[in-house]
Design a protein around this motif. Structure first.
Motif, PDB file in Angstrom:
ATOM      1  N   SER A   1       0.848  -1.172   0.000  1.00 28.21           N
ATOM      2  CA  SER A   1       0.000   0.000   0.000  1.00 28.21           C
ATOM      3  C   SER A   1       0.887   1.227   0.000  1.00 28.21           C
ATOM      4  O   SER A   1       2.107   1.131   0.029  1.00 28.21           O
ATOM      5  CB  SER A   1      -0.909   0.007   1.244  1.00 28.21           C
ATOM      6  N   PHE A   2       0.241   2.387  -0.037  1.00 30.63           N
ATOM      7  CA  PHE A   2       1.053   3.598  -0.108  1.00 30.63           C
ATOM      8  C   PHE A   2       1.910   3.771   1.139  1.00 30.63           C
ATOM      9  O   PHE A   2       2.998   4.306   1.075  1.00 30.63           O
ATOM     10  CB  PHE A   2       0.133   4.816  -0.273  1.00 30.63           C
TER      11      PHE A   2
ATOM     12  N   ASP B   1       5.014   1.022   0.518  1.00 29.53           N
ATOM     13  CA  ASP B   1       5.691   0.697  -0.729  1.00 29.53           C
ATOM     14  C   ASP B   1       6.549   1.839  -1.262  1.00 29.53           C
ATOM     15  O   ASP B   1       7.023   1.767  -2.388  1.00 29.53           O
ATOM     16  CB  ASP B   1       4.685   0.264  -1.793  1.00 29.53           C
TER      17      ASP B   1
ATOM     18  N   ASP C   1       4.953  11.163  -4.848  1.00 26.54           N
ATOM     19  CA  ASP C   1       4.786   9.722  -4.680  1.00 26.54           C
ATOM     20  C   ASP C   1       3.328   9.333  -4.454  1.00 26.54           C
ATOM     21  O   ASP C   1       2.825   8.389  -5.062  1.00 26.54           O
ATOM     22  CB  ASP C   1       5.653   9.220  -3.517  1.00 26.54           C
TER      23      ASP C   1
ATOM     24  N   HIS D   1       0.798   7.264  -6.853  1.00 27.46           N
ATOM     25  CA  HIS D   1       0.084   6.091  -6.337  1.00 27.46           C
ATOM     26  C   HIS D   1      -1.417   6.207  -6.621  1.00 27.46           C
ATOM     27  O   HIS D   1      -2.047   5.246  -7.072  1.00 27.46           O
ATOM     28  CB  HIS D   1       0.338   5.973  -4.845  1.00 27.46           C
TER      29      HIS D   1
ATOM     30  N   GLU E   1      -6.649   5.398   1.606  1.00 33.63           N
ATOM     31  CA  GLU E   1      -5.352   6.020   1.879  1.00 33.63           C
ATOM     32  C   GLU E   1      -5.467   7.465   2.357  1.00 33.63           C
ATOM     33  O   GLU E   1      -4.502   8.026   2.865  1.00 33.63           O
ATOM     34  CB  GLU E   1      -4.483   5.990   0.607  1.00 33.63           C
TER      35      GLU E   1
END
Length: 419
Positions: free
Chosen positions: A85-86, A89, A110, A114, A125
């Motif tokens: 997941s964010f 990763d 980033d 994502h 998220e």
């Protein structure tokens, strides 16, 4: 003659050679290389640096492996190794084994990347993203940098305008810092106004300038549809300040009717035309009529391409049909095929013998449906739901080879039971 001393020399020599041979064959050589998968060895002593320490056995190696393992049977949950997941990763540093502190620009880039790859992960998220931003956005300068970064990402990444607008709406309600210069939403609208004021130059600029301006226009349309403004106890409403801005942007695009500007205007109206039309009508304004009149004039006079003119004509057709929306259906008790366009919406679809679909709205529905009923009466067994052998056929029609194999199977089964 040989004396005793001379005769003893060959025997001692031969015994020495035999001893050397035995030692070379049976004595252990160099220690074997330590396996690569063994646990790391401490440098605290010379003995621990030896590949095979004295007294080494399998139980001590297992104890060391367990001691250095990071697995735990008391872990609260199991997470597969392929899951990412964010939160876990990005920002990993293999050399150090921890998460270094990223810059705000890196973090924005980033998580936007994502979300662009997984738009559906926004809901899961967004709380993590918001908490992280609230922990690092502590000054007015950082808040302004955050607004600029999200604006640039939302207007530069293809097809990210919708997700970017939703993200902006969430952050406008959850970023806690609110300096004297304005909160997140106010700073975002100020940034959009900067582009708005340059609209006349942008529509006549080079292709790169026009492309950036068109991305801004579509993002502003998404922002108008998704940005909610709370006022007191009333339900959240749209940012009305963007309503007039969108009309001015449409006028600017139509004032220089080349193909890129016209296509951008068509995309904006397909996106938000129905909402703009409803809002202007509620306010008693005829702004949409003015927009439609400009489009009609362009279709008649402007030297645009055939494709652009075709898009404009399709847009006029869409607007004349109430933007493709179905009118409110009649009351169920009063609904008829004449006054309710949704009358046949939930009717089942049937198929004729040649595979042609038809519904109750088909003029020949009665004849075709009666044909199905007649066919059902002619083959009654084929439509019985409780018949278990409806797909198997009669037992007498079994293939000879299958029948022979089945009989042989039964005979073998009986023989095994008798044994």
């Amino acid at each position: 003659m040989y004396n005793s001393s001379s005769s003893s020399t060959p025997s001692s020599s031969s015994s020495s050679e035999a001893g050397d041979i035995r030692s070379s064959v049976f004595s252990p050589g160099e220690p074997l290389r330590q396996p690569r998968t063994s646990p790391p060895v401490s440098d605290s002593s010379a003995e621990s640096r030896s590949p095979i320490p004295s007294g080494h056995n399998s139980s001590s190696a297992a104890d060391a492996l367990v001691k250095n393992s990071k697995l735990s049977a008391a872990a609260p949950e199991f997470v597969p190794g392929c899951y990412a997941s964010f939160q876990d990763d990005v920002y990993s540093d293999d050399s150090e084994g921890h998460y270094p502190e990223p810059s705000l620009a890196d973090f924005i880039q980033d998580f936007v990347s994502h979300l662009n790859l997984s738009p559906g992960s926004l809901e899961s998220e967004i709380d993590y993203i918001t908490d992280t931003l609230n922990s690092c956005v502590t000054t007015e300068e950082i808040l302004q940098e955050l607004v600029e970064l999200i604006y640039v990402q939302s207007t530069s990444i293809p097809n990210f305008a919708y997700t970017g607008a939703r993200l902006c709406n969430h952050l406008s309600h959850h970023i806690r810092l609110s300096p004297a210069s304005g909160n997140f939403r106010q700073l975002l609208l100020q940034r959009c106004r900067t582009e708005y004021e340059q609209r006349e130059q942008a529509v006549r600029g080079d292709p790169g300038t026009q492309k950036r301006f068109h991305s801004y226009v579509l993002f502003l349309g998404e922002l108008y549809l998704n940005l909610e403004i709370k006022s007191g106890k009333d339900t959240p409403g749209r940012a009305n300040v963007l309503l007039g801005a969108l009309k001015d942007l449409l006028n600017a695009l139509f004032s220089h009717p080349d193909d890129p500007n016209l296509m951008c205007a068509v995309k904006l109206l397909k996106l938000s035309g129905s909402i703009l039309d409803d809002t202007w009508k509620e306010k008693g304004q005829s702004d949409m009529d003015e927009v439609i009149k400009k489009i009609e004039d362009i279709c008649l006079d402007a030297k645009c391409s055939r494709d652009a003119r075709q898009m404009l004509l399709k847009l006029l057709e869409l607007q004349s049909s109430n933007w493709g929306r179905v009118h409110t259906a009649a009351v169920s008790s009063d609904a008829t095929p004449d006054n309710d366009p949704n009358y046949f919406m939930n009717e089942p679809t049937f198929y004729t013998t040649d595979g042609t679909p038809f519904t109750a709205a088909d003029p020949e529905y009665s004849d075709k449906y009666q044909e199905i009923l007649d066919r059902e009466d002619y083959f009654p067994d084929a439509y019985e739901e409780n018949e278990n052998d409806s797909f198997c056929g009669d037992e007498d029609e079994m293939d000879p080879e299958i029948e022979e194999a089945f009989e042989r199977f039964c005979m073998e089964s009986d023989a095994r039971r008798k044994k």
